[in-house]
Motif scaffolding. Structure first.
Motif, PDB file in Angstrom:
ATOM      1  N   SER A   1       9.098  17.304   1.711  1.00 54.39           N
ATOM      2  CA  SER A   1       9.675  17.506   0.378  1.00 54.39           C
ATOM      3  C   SER A   1       9.026  18.688  -0.330  1.00 54.39           C
ATOM      4  O   SER A   1       9.692  19.412  -1.076  1.00 54.39           O
ATOM      5  CB  SER A   1       9.510  16.238  -0.457  1.00 54.39           C
ATOM      6  OG  SER A   1       8.135  15.977  -0.722  1.00 54.39           O
TER       7      SER A   1
ATOM      8  N   GLY B   1      11.055  21.934  -1.623  1.00 49.06           N
ATOM      9  CA  GLY B   1      11.156  22.023  -3.079  1.00 49.06           C
ATOM     10  C   GLY B   1      11.818  20.836  -3.724  1.00 49.06           C
ATOM     11  O   GLY B   1      12.462  20.967  -4.772  1.00 49.06           O
ATOM     12  N   ILE B   2      11.687  19.647  -3.139  1.00 47.17           N
ATOM     13  CA  ILE B   2      12.301  18.437  -3.681  1.00 47.17           C
ATOM     14  C   ILE B   2      11.394  17.846  -4.754  1.00 47.17           C
ATOM     15  O   ILE B   2      10.191  17.685  -4.540  1.00 47.17           O
ATOM     16  CB  ILE B   2      12.548  17.411  -2.565  1.00 47.17           C
ATOM     17  CG1 ILE B   2      13.550  17.979  -1.548  1.00 47.17           C
ATOM     18  CG2 ILE B   2      13.052  16.096  -3.122  1.00 47.17           C
ATOM     19  CD1 ILE B   2      13.764  17.087  -0.353  1.00 47.17           C
ATOM     20  N   ASP B   3      11.977  17.492  -5.897  1.00 49.25           N
ATOM     21  CA  ASP B   3      11.166  16.940  -6.972  1.00 49.25           C
ATOM     22  C   ASP B   3      10.837  15.468  -6.716  1.00 49.25           C
ATOM     23  O   ASP B   3      11.359  14.844  -5.782  1.00 49.25           O
ATOM     24  CB  ASP B   3      11.872  17.099  -8.319  1.00 49.25           C
ATOM     25  CG  ASP B   3      13.234  16.416  -8.359  1.00 49.25           C
ATOM     26  OD1 ASP B   3      13.367  15.307  -7.812  1.00 49.25           O
ATOM     27  OD2 ASP B   3      14.172  16.996  -8.938  1.00 49.25           O
ATOM     28  N   GLY B   4       9.968  14.905  -7.560  1.00 48.43           N
ATOM     29  CA  GLY B   4       9.476  13.554  -7.353  1.00 48.43           C
ATOM     30  C   GLY B   4      10.566  12.492  -7.415  1.00 48.43           C
ATOM     31  O   GLY B   4      10.580  11.564  -6.608  1.00 48.43           O
ATOM     32  N   GLU B   5      11.494  12.617  -8.352  1.00 53.28           N
ATOM     33  CA  GLU B   5      12.567  11.619  -8.477  1.00 53.28           C
ATOM     34  C   GLU B   5      13.479  11.626  -7.260  1.00 53.28           C
ATOM     35  O   GLU B   5      13.849  10.567  -6.741  1.00 53.28           O
ATOM     36  CB  GLU B   5      13.383  11.900  -9.742  1.00 53.28           C
ATOM     37  CG  GLU B   5      14.483  10.882 -10.004  1.00 53.28           C
ATOM     38  CD  GLU B   5      15.236  11.159 -11.287  1.00 53.28           C
ATOM     39  OE1 GLU B   5      16.226  10.454 -11.542  1.00 53.28           O
ATOM     40  OE2 GLU B   5      14.829  12.078 -12.030  1.00 53.28           O
ATOM     41  N   THR B   6      13.827  12.831  -6.796  1.00 56.51           N
ATOM     42  CA  THR B   6      14.680  12.923  -5.603  1.00 56.51           C
ATOM     43  C   THR B   6      13.936  12.418  -4.377  1.00 56.51           C
ATOM     44  O   THR B   6      14.527  11.747  -3.518  1.00 56.51           O
ATOM     45  CB  THR B   6      15.120  14.380  -5.379  1.00 56.51           C
ATOM     46  OG1 THR B   6      15.803  14.855  -6.540  1.00 56.51           O
ATOM     47  CG2 THR B   6      16.058  14.485  -4.186  1.00 56.51           C
TER      48      THR B   6
ATOM     49  N   ALA C   1      16.283  22.764  -3.043  1.00 61.68           N
ATOM     50  CA  ALA C   1      16.133  21.459  -3.676  1.00 61.68           C
ATOM     51  C   ALA C   1      17.420  20.646  -3.600  1.00 61.68           C
ATOM     52  O   ALA C   1      17.392  19.423  -3.441  1.00 61.68           O
ATOM     53  CB  ALA C   1      15.704  21.626  -5.131  1.00 61.68           C
TER      54      ALA C   1
END
Length: 220
Positions: free
Chosen positions: A119, A123-128, A50
């Motif tokens: 993403s 494992g990138i979150d929604g905000e990132t 992430a």
């Protein structure tokens, strides 16, 4: 104006991905391949994935933008299309500007869409992800501008042009990568604003630099 619209349509038909142009899909497939392979290289460390995933997306976007450089201008130069357009009063700068727009449309929006499954793999979150998407929106026009400049400069290179283009693109794209990827760890807005500023500058310069390089190669 009709000639310019016709030329833009032609460029889009040549560069946009389609069933008859499987090579146009290579940048998107390459982008997704990097996103799929990177977790295997790093391992199942979700926090690390992430943390570094956004930077990986930017590097993959740069490499994907390099792939079509050898077919951006060289075929038209070899076939004498630029001479025909010059006889019709269409300058090299206009042709380069239209080709730059078509080049961006052929990979920029598709990379932004491909960033969604990428993403999830990283494992990138929604905000990132939102920051990554804004950064790509701001930075990919600059990548297209760099690509068209390099394609213009290397259009006269008969052998090894693609390799030379890749070597030239990477250092020129470093500022975009620094501010684009750096925006992920600096709150986003400042890095994206700098990315957009650099991108706009490159877009403004590209038609004139590319037009001058093409004239030099044709007259040389």
């Amino acid at each position: 104006m009709s000639a310019i619209i016709t030329l833009l349509r032609r460029d889009l038909a040549l560069l946009l991905p389609g069933a008859q142009r499987s090579s146009s899909l290579l940048p998107i497939l390459f982008f997704l391949a990097v996103a799929m392979l990177y977790p295997f290289a790093v391992g199942p460390d979700a926090p690390l994935l992430a943390q570094t995933g956004g930077g990986v997306i930017w590097v993959a976007a740069l490499l994907a933008a390099i792939l079509p450089l050898d077919r951006l201008l060289a075929p038209d130069i070899e076939d004498g299309f630029f001479d025909q357009w010059a006889l019709r009063g269409i300058s090299e700068e206009v042709v380069v500007a239209l080709r730059m727009i078509a080049h961006w449309l052929s990979f920029g929006p598709f990379l932004m869409l491909a960033a969604l499954p990428a993403s999830a793999l990283l494992g990138i979150d929604g905000e990132t992800l939102w920051t990554v998407e804004l950064g790509l929106l701001a930075g990919t026009p600059g990548l297209a501008a760099i690509g068209i400049i390099i394609a213009s400069v290397t259009v006269g290179v008969r052998s090894g042009g693609a390799a030379l283009a890749g070597l030239l693109v990477i250092p020129l794209a470093v500022p975009l990568l620094i501010f684009g990827a750096g925006s992920l760890s600096q709150g986003g807005e400042g890095g994206i604003a700098l990315t957009a500023a650099i991108s706009l500058l490159l877009v403004a310069i590209a038609p004139f630099a590319g037009g001058a390089a093409i004239r030099a190669s044709r007259e040389g």
